[in-house]
Motif scaffolding. Structure first.
Motif, short mmCIF file in Angstrom:
data_model
loop_
_atom_site.label_atom_id
_atom_site.label_comp_id
_atom_site.label_asym_id
_atom_site.label_seq_id
_atom_site.Cartn_x
_atom_site.Cartn_y
_atom_site.Cartn_z
N TYR A 48 4.60 16.43 -0.90
CA TYR A 48 3.66 15.11 -0.65
C TYR A 48 4.89 14.29 -0.09
O TYR A 48 6.10 14.40 -0.01
CB TYR A 48 3.44 14.50 -1.91
CG TYR A 48 2.38 15.33 -2.54
CD1 TYR A 48 0.98 14.67 -2.23
CD2 TYR A 48 2.60 16.47 -3.71
CE1 TYR A 48 -0.01 15.45 -2.84
CE2 TYR A 48 1.46 16.94 -3.96
CZ TYR A 48 0.05 16.68 -3.74
OH TYR A 48 -0.74 17.15 -4.46
N TYR A 92 0.15 11.45 1.37
CA TYR A 92 -0.15 12.51 2.14
C TYR A 92 0.37 13.73 1.55
O TYR A 92 1.47 13.81 1.20
CB TYR A 92 0.63 12.31 3.68
CG TYR A 92 0.10 11.42 4.51
CD1 TYR A 92 -1.02 11.60 5.32
CD2 TYR A 92 0.33 10.17 4.26
CE1 TYR A 92 -1.44 10.54 6.21
CE2 TYR A 92 -0.09 9.21 5.19
CZ TYR A 92 -0.85 9.27 6.02
OH TYR A 92 -1.66 8.14 6.94
N PHE A 135 -3.68 13.42 5.08
CA PHE A 135 -3.93 12.43 4.31
C PHE A 135 -4.83 12.42 2.73
O PHE A 135 -5.61 13.24 2.81
CB PHE A 135 -4.77 11.25 5.08
CG PHE A 135 -5.24 10.18 4.16
CD1 PHE A 135 -4.06 8.97 4.07
CD2 PHE A 135 -6.40 9.76 3.56
CE1 PHE A 135 -4.43 7.88 3.22
CE2 PHE A 135 -6.88 8.43 2.80
CZ PHE A 135 -5.68 7.60 2.69
N SER A 136 -4.16 11.83 1.44
CA SER A 136 -4.76 12.08 0.38
C SER A 136 -5.36 10.90 -0.01
O SER A 136 -6.53 10.80 -0.44
CB SER A 136 -3.81 12.63 -0.78
OG SER A 136 -4.04 12.94 -1.81
N SER A 137 -4.63 9.76 -0.08
CA SER A 137 -5.24 8.44 -0.64
C SER A 137 -4.38 7.26 -0.33
O SER A 137 -3.13 7.64 0.03
CB SER A 137 -5.33 8.40 -2.14
OG SER A 137 -4.10 8.83 -2.99
N THR A 138 -4.91 6.20 -0.39
CA THR A 138 -4.05 4.80 -0.30
C THR A 138 -4.19 3.94 -1.72
O THR A 138 -5.33 4.01 -2.34
CB THR A 138 -4.42 3.99 0.90
OG1 THR A 138 -4.52 4.75 2.00
CG2 THR A 138 -4.09 2.68 0.66
N LEU A 139 -3.27 3.76 -2.28
CA LEU A 139 -3.05 3.05 -3.48
C LEU A 139 -2.75 1.67 -3.22
O LEU A 139 -1.48 1.59 -2.27
CB LEU A 139 -2.26 3.67 -4.44
CG LEU A 139 -2.63 5.14 -4.78
CD1 LEU A 139 -1.48 5.98 -5.36
CD2 LEU A 139 -3.84 5.55 -5.50
N VAL A 155 0.84 7.30 -11.08
CA VAL A 155 -0.33 8.24 -10.61
C VAL A 155 -0.47 9.61 -11.25
O VAL A 155 0.57 10.08 -11.86
CB VAL A 155 0.34 8.38 -9.01
CG1 VAL A 155 0.10 7.07 -8.22
CG2 VAL A 155 1.26 9.11 -8.82
N ASP A 180 0.64 4.88 1.02
CA ASP A 180 -0.36 5.87 1.71
C ASP A 180 0.45 7.35 1.32
O ASP A 180 1.54 7.44 1.52
CB ASP A 180 -0.20 5.79 3.24
CG ASP A 180 -1.23 4.72 3.63
OD1 ASP A 180 -2.05 4.12 2.85
OD2 ASP A 180 -1.03 4.37 4.82
N SER A 218 0.89 -1.17 -0.02
CA SER A 218 -0.02 0.09 -0.04
C SER A 218 0.93 1.30 0.06
O SER A 218 1.84 1.30 0.80
CB SER A 218 -0.75 0.11 1.25
OG SER A 218 -1.85 -1.21 1.25
#
Length: 132
Positions: free
Chosen positions: A108, A72, A81-85, A100, A70, A68
């Motif tokens: 970031y 930020y 927090f922005s997203s988890t890929l 991305v 994460d 994952s």
């Protein structure tokens, strides 16, 4: 006996430290089929349509089933927090590349975790707006 236990514990801890150090996260513009990055940077120029880049994660002996990323965004020194890929491991490879596209300028930080939520790597990058 205590000395032998201490020696074995020290060797175990050093071996695990080396595994952690053998992993890396790189930001780049593209990745070859062999996992070789090009356009490596920690600062990218953001155009009107956003910027496309790759998170290239290379690992040593640890082969997680899934990792994952994460993501930020840093806002006045605080991580937001922005997203988890998520990405599944590919058998036979010791690297993964995740493309991305980002649209907001700023700093970031990306954290990479394995499927057991163990932190494997972290690194930051910046997106700066294109000159007018």
């Amino acid at each position: 006996m205590k000395l032998i236990s201490t020696i074995f514990l020290s060797i175990f801890l050093l071996a695990n430290a080396n595994v952690s150090l053998s992993q890396s996260l790189t930001f780049c513009k593209s990745v070859s089929k062999e996992g070789i990055p090009s356009g490596v940077a920690q600062e990218f120029v953001l155009s009107k349509g956003g910027v496309s880049l790759f998170f290239l994660f290379q690992f040593g002996t640890t082969k997680p089933v899934e990792i994952s990323y994460d993501v930020y965004k840093l806002d006045k020194g605080k991580e937001v927090f922005s997203s988890t890929l998520k990405q599944l491991m590919v058998p036979g490879k010791n690297w993964l590349a995740k493309e991305v596209t980002l649209y907001d300028a700023g700093a970031y930080r990306v954290y990479v975790y394995d499927d057991q939520d163990k932190l494997l790597a972290q690194l930051g990058f910046k997106l700066k707006p294109a000159a007018p």
